[in-house]
Design a protein around this motif. Structure first.
Motif, PDB file in Angstrom:
ATOM      1  N   SER A  19      -4.204  -1.630   0.555  1.00 17.03           N
ATOM      2  CA  SER A  19      -3.882  -2.179   1.878  1.00 17.03           C
ATOM      3  C   SER A  19      -4.402  -3.606   2.016  1.00 17.03           C
ATOM      4  O   SER A  19      -5.503  -3.927   1.546  1.00 17.03           O
ATOM      5  CB  SER A  19      -4.511  -1.321   2.976  1.00 17.03           C
ATOM      6  OG  SER A  19      -3.951  -0.038   3.008  1.00 17.03           O
ATOM      7  N   VAL A  42      -1.520   2.961   4.743  1.00  9.84           N
ATOM      8  CA  VAL A  42      -2.946   2.808   4.449  1.00  9.84           C
ATOM      9  C   VAL A  42      -3.208   3.375   3.062  1.00  9.84           C
ATOM     10  O   VAL A  42      -2.805   4.492   2.741  1.00  9.84           O
ATOM     11  CB  VAL A  42      -3.806   3.538   5.497  1.00  9.84           C
ATOM     12  CG1 VAL A  42      -5.280   3.459   5.121  1.00  9.84           C
ATOM     13  CG2 VAL A  42      -3.580   2.949   6.880  1.00  9.84           C
ATOM     14  N   ALA A  64       0.812  -1.222   0.000  1.00  8.31           N
ATOM     15  CA  ALA A  64       0.000   0.000   0.000  1.00  8.31           C
ATOM     16  C   ALA A  64       0.843   1.270   0.000  1.00  8.31           C
ATOM     17  O   ALA A  64       0.328   2.354  -0.263  1.00  8.31           O
ATOM     18  CB  ALA A  64      -0.934   0.010   1.211  1.00  8.31           C
ATOM     19  N   GLY A  95      -1.807  -0.114   9.678  1.00 10.96           N
ATOM     20  CA  GLY A  95      -2.612  -0.544   8.547  1.00 10.96           C
ATOM     21  C   GLY A  95      -4.074  -0.175   8.764  1.00 10.96           C
ATOM     22  O   GLY A  95      -4.397   0.787   9.472  1.00 10.96           O
TER      23      GLY A  95
END
Length: 457
Positions: A286, A282, A200, A233
Motif C-alpha cells: 500500500s 490495503v 496493493a 487505503g
C-alpha cells in the motif's frame, strides 16, 4: 433494432394512456364520461406528479389509465408509470403528443422500467409502452442503464479487468481501438500515481484508452475515475463509509457510457476515452500517508491522505489527455463527500475553466431536467493543499473539500486547455419512482445534449 426494457412493438391490445397535468385536469375531465369523472373523484385523482388512476369499462375490465405529470419536459415525470400500472398491460398515449413530449415519455418509460437483475429476478415485469422510440432515445436509455448496471454490480464482478472488458465491448461494437497499460507497465510508461494507488490489490491497476473517430474532427477527451473499490487505503474508511464503495467507479461508468453514446450516435468528433481503473486496497505494498509521488506531469505530490486517491489516479490521466491537445476535456468522478454535503445526491458539482463550456452544460441541464450546479475554482484555496516537502499535497483540510479537489486536478491541466470536471454521486440511496436504489446516471443526458450542441454544428 432491439427494444429497451418496458417497450413493445405490439399495438393490437394497447390501452389508452391519458397524460394530464394539474392545470389541464379540468379541461380533460370535461371531455370524459360522467362515470369516469365520478370514479376519478372517488380516488381523489388530482393529476399531481406521480399519480395514477385506472379507468374501468362497463364489464369491469381496464378501459384505460390516466397519469399525472407536473413538468412534461422532465422525463422522470413519466417514470413512475411502468410499475404503477398493472404488469402485463400494454399502453399507448391516448392523445397525440408533440415530438418532444413523446421523446420524454419514452425516455422516462425506459428509465422507469429498469430493475437491476444480475443476481435476482425482478419481482414483477413493468407495464409496456407501445411506441416506436427513436434510435437516439434508445441509445440514451441504453447509456443510462449501463451506468446503473455497472455501478450497482459488486466489485468482485466489476473490478479493473471488468471495466476493461466493458471498454473492449464498446470498442468492438463501434470500430474503435483499445489500448491498455497495466501493472508495472504503468511505471515504464510514466503513470506513477495510477500505479501507486492500485499496486496493493491482487488485481492490477490499469489505464484504459479507447480511440474512435475521424482525424479531421474536433478532438474530445473523456476521462473517468475508475476506483472499483475504495477501502480508503491505510487511512481506512469506517464500515459505514466503506459499505457502498463499489460505486467509486461511477465516474468511469459515466465516461464509458457517454463514449458509447457518442459513438452510437456518430457525433462528429475524434474521441479519446481514458479510464484509470484501480482498486484502493490495503496490503504490504500500500502507498502511505507522507509518501511523495512524482506524477506524470512532473509535479511532486505529498500523500496527505490515502483516501483522497481519486484525484491521484485522475491527475496522470488528465496530464496524458492534455498531451494530445484535445479541443475539450471532460472528466467524471465520484470524487468528494463534500460535494454531496453541499449539493445533495441528485445535483452534481460542475467545475470548469471555460465559461462558455460551463454555460452550455448548465443550459443543457435546465432543458433536459438533468441538472448540474457550477461551483467555483476559487484559487486562493490552493493554500489548503500546501506541502512543506512537495509541490502540492493531495489533501490537507476539511475546508471546501470539493473545491480543493477540483483545484488539485486543475494543476494538471495545461494552460489554455478547455476542461470541465463533474463531481457526481452516481447513486440512489433509496427507491423512488423511476429511480431504484443503486447506481444512477446523473448529468449524463445533459452532457450528451451539451456535446450535440457543441459539435453537431
Amino acid at each position: 433494432m432491439s427494444l429497451p426494457p418496458g417497450f413493445t412493438d405490439a399495438t393490437t391490445d394497447a390501452l389508452p394512456l391519458h397524460i394530464v397535468s394539474p392545470e389541464g385536469l379540468a379541461q380533460w375531465r370535461a371531455a370524459q364520461s360522467p362515470a369516469h369523472g365520478q370514479w376519478l373523484d372517488a380516488q381523489a385523482f388530482d393529476a399531481s406528479a406521480g399519480s395514477v388512476a385506472l379507468l374501468s369499462a362497463d364489464d369491469g375490465s381496464i378501459a384505460g389509465a390516466v397519469i399525472g405529470v407536473a413538468d412534461r419536459a422532465d422525463a422522470y415525470c413519466y417514470a413512475h408509470a411502468p410499475f404503477a400500472l398493472p404488469a402485463g398491460t400494454v399502453w399507448k398515449p391516448a392523445e397525440e403528443l408533440n415530438a418532444e413530449d413523446a421523446s420524454n415519455l419514452q425516455l422516462g418509460w425506459g428509465l422507469g422500467s429498469y430493475r437491476f437483475a444480475r443476481y435476482r429476478k425482478p419481482r414483477r415485469a413493468p407495464a409496456e409502452l407501445a411506441a416506436a422510440a427513436s434510435q437516439e432515445v434508445r441509445d440514451v436509455i441504453t447509456a443510462c442503464l449501463r451506468v446503473r448496471d455497472w455501478v450497482t454490480t459488486p466489485t468482485e464482478d466489476m473490478g479493473p479487468q471488468q471495466l476493461e472488458d466493458a471498454a473492449r465491448e464498446l470498442a468492438d461494437s463501434h470500430g474503435a481501438t483499445l489500448e491498455v497499460i497495466a501493472g508495472d507497465a504503468l511505471l515504464e510508461q510514466n503513470f506513477p500515481t495510477i500505479h501507486a494507488v492500485g499496486r496493493a490489490s491482487h488485481r492490477a491497476p490499469r489505464l484504459i484508452a479507447l480511440r474512435w473517430g475521424k482525424p479531421g474532427h474536433p478532438h474530445l477527451a473523456l476521462v473517468g475515475k475508475g476506483v472499483c473499490f475504495d477501502t480508503g487505503g491505510l487511512d481506512m474508511k469506517a464500515a459505514d463509509g466503506m459499505r457502498n464503495m463499489k460505486k467509486d467507479m461511477g465516474g468511469a461508468a459515466h465516461a464509458l457510457a457517454l463514449a458509447g453514446l457518442v459513438m452510437a450516435q456518430t457525433l462528429p468528433v475524434r474521441l479519446t476515452l481514458l479510464v484509470a481503473a484501480v482498486e484502493n486496497a490495503v496490503g504490504p505494498d500500500s502507498f502511505r500517508p507522507g509518501d511523495v509521488i512524482t506524477t506524470r506531469k512532473g509535479i511532486t505530490v505529498e500523500v496527505d491522505n490515502t483516501d483522497a486517491e481519486g484525484r491521484l489516479v485522475l491527475c496522470d490521466a488528465l496530464a496524458y489527455a492534455c498531451e494530445q491537445n484535445p479541443d475539450t476535456i471532460i472528466d467524471f468522478a465520484t470524487l468528494t463527500g463534500a460535494a454531496r454535503v453541499a449539493l445533495g445526491p441528485d445535483l452534481p458539482a460542475l467545475f470548469a475553466n471555460d465559461d462558455a463550456l460551463a454555460r452550455q452544460w448548465l443550459e443543457a441541464g435546465e432543458a433536459t431536467r438533468d441538472p448540474v450546479w457550477r461551483m467555483p475554482l476559487w484559487r486562493p484555496y490552493l493554500r489548503y493543499l500546501d506541502s512543506s516537502i512537495a509541490d502540492i499535497a493531495n489533501a490537507g483540510s476539511r475546508m471546501a473539500g470539493a473545491v480543493t479537489a477540483a483545484l488539485y486536478l486543475e494543476r494538471f491541466i495545461s494552460e489554455g486547455q478547455k476542461w470541465a470536471h463533474l463531481d457526481v454521486y452516481a447513486w440512489n440511496d433509496k427507491d423512488r419512482p423511476g429511480r431504484p436504489a443503486g447506481g444512477e446516471a446523473l448529468a449524463l443526458r445533459s452532457a450528451w445534449t451539451m456535446l450535440k450542441q457543441r459539435y453537431e454544428r
